[in-house]
Design an enzyme around this catalytic site. Sequence first.
Site, PDB file in Angstrom:
ATOM      1  N   SER A 176       0.829  -1.204   0.000  1.00  0.00           N
ATOM      2  CA  SER A 176       0.000   0.000   0.000  1.00  0.00           C
ATOM      3  C   SER A 176       0.868   1.262   0.000  1.00  0.00           C
ATOM      4  CB  SER A 176      -0.964  -0.043   1.188  1.00  0.00           C
ATOM      5  OG  SER A 176      -1.961   0.950   1.059  1.00  0.00           O
ATOM      6  N   ASP A 358      -8.267  -5.907  -6.123  1.00  0.00           N
ATOM      7  CA  ASP A 358      -8.095  -4.674  -5.353  1.00  0.00           C
ATOM      8  C   ASP A 358      -8.559  -3.485  -6.179  1.00  0.00           C
ATOM      9  OD1 ASP A 358      -7.261  -2.650  -3.631  1.00  0.00           O
ATOM     10  OD2 ASP A 358      -5.167  -2.766  -4.276  1.00  0.00           O
ATOM     11  N   HIS A 411      -6.278  -6.132  -1.596  1.00  0.00           N
ATOM     12  CA  HIS A 411      -5.279  -5.084  -1.391  1.00  0.00           C
ATOM     13  C   HIS A 411      -4.065  -5.577  -0.620  1.00  0.00           C
ATOM     14  CE1 HIS A 411      -3.823  -1.021  -1.319  1.00  0.00           C
ATOM     15  NE2 HIS A 411      -3.859  -0.938  -0.006  1.00  0.00           N
TER      16      HIS A 411
END
Length: 433
Positions: A176, A358, A411
Amino acid sequence: MELTLKLLVLLLFILNHHVGSGSIVKFLPGFEGPLPFELETGYIGIGEEEEVQLFYYFIKSERNPKEDPLLLWLSGGPGCSSITGLLFQNGPLALKSEVYNGSVPSLVSTTYSWTKTANIIFLDQPVGAGFSYSRAPLIDTPTDTGEVKRIHEFLQKWLSKHPQFSSNHFYAGGDSYSGMIVPALVQEISKGNYICCNPPINLKGYVLGNPITHEDDPNYRIPFSHGMALISDELYESIREACKGNYFNVDPRNTKCLKLVEEFHKCTDKLNEFHILSPDCDTASPDCYLYPFYLISFWANDESVRDALHVNKRSIGKWERCNYLSKPYNKDIKSSVPYHMNNSVSGYRSLIYSGDHDLVVPFLATQAWIKSLNYSIIDEWRPWMIRDQITGYTRTYSNKMTFATVKGSGHTAENKPQESFIMFRRWINGQPL
């Protein structure tokens, strides 16, 4: 009196050495019996006065700590504790999803921990994240580039206190928002290795999952949504024509584009953007698959847990898994693409992987910036397999960069723990996916 002072000085030295060198943790509240791996926690002081205290969890490899690589793992946010990685992604423990009854939530062992093949430092950063803190009020707001320098200093000091790992191959990793930090950190370490007086870090490469990389990343949510049948062909064609590929920084005068983007949000706002196949549920509900994210606050804020982890008393108030909404932070790295370029030119390996469900950082966004590097393709797009089953797709580029998707993942890697572990193990061992 003089003897008393000498004893006091000696005691302070021992205590400081104990804290600075880390403390071995053999038992954790919520886990039954002794830990089946070697865990060390501690602080490393950063700055001339060591006013910043960065907290870490270090877990030795379960295979061969002396020979296996050393991986620094950073969580995203910015401002999320690295316990996110340790308990929810690639560590050897996980919170058991059971209704909270007022006692310390239970921990269980995991099967596919990355510590089976690597030594891992899980670092709470930036300052203020997790159990990391500052002894004095910060003069300046934390920034991407400032935190990169702090993490570099952390590594130098940590290795000086753990010289037995100085020759191990070193990798940086994260997911991320760490997609902004890790490439810059790799470049910082690389440059630092040429400074005469610092012991070099045996840097070999880095690994990133669903990395935020550029401010254009969100623009790929619309073509991704079209490809996943979340929006109609007609809406996609209209929005593409009206917005010209710029969907999230729209000129206010382009009212047609704005209206179409609003239609897009109507189609997707109720989705779980972190994994579009998973329910969009309240983490406080025991029926939610993310219920452990609710339990972690009870676990980490329990005094017995803090004592077991050797957290400094009164160092922080309430522990938060992520504090990016409550702490000031300056995102001064607008794109990490130049860092990727520099690191590749310098010869460092990289594994960039994407969960293909994601919506936050769609795999299309990652493919786009990798394509912009103009690297030659060494191994064309192909499926990668586990026991004759397709688990994702991969492509290998020149300059030692590997891209891979993890089929059915979102994610972060916890959605497919076996697949992400095998992918990492193959790559870190220098094997093709």
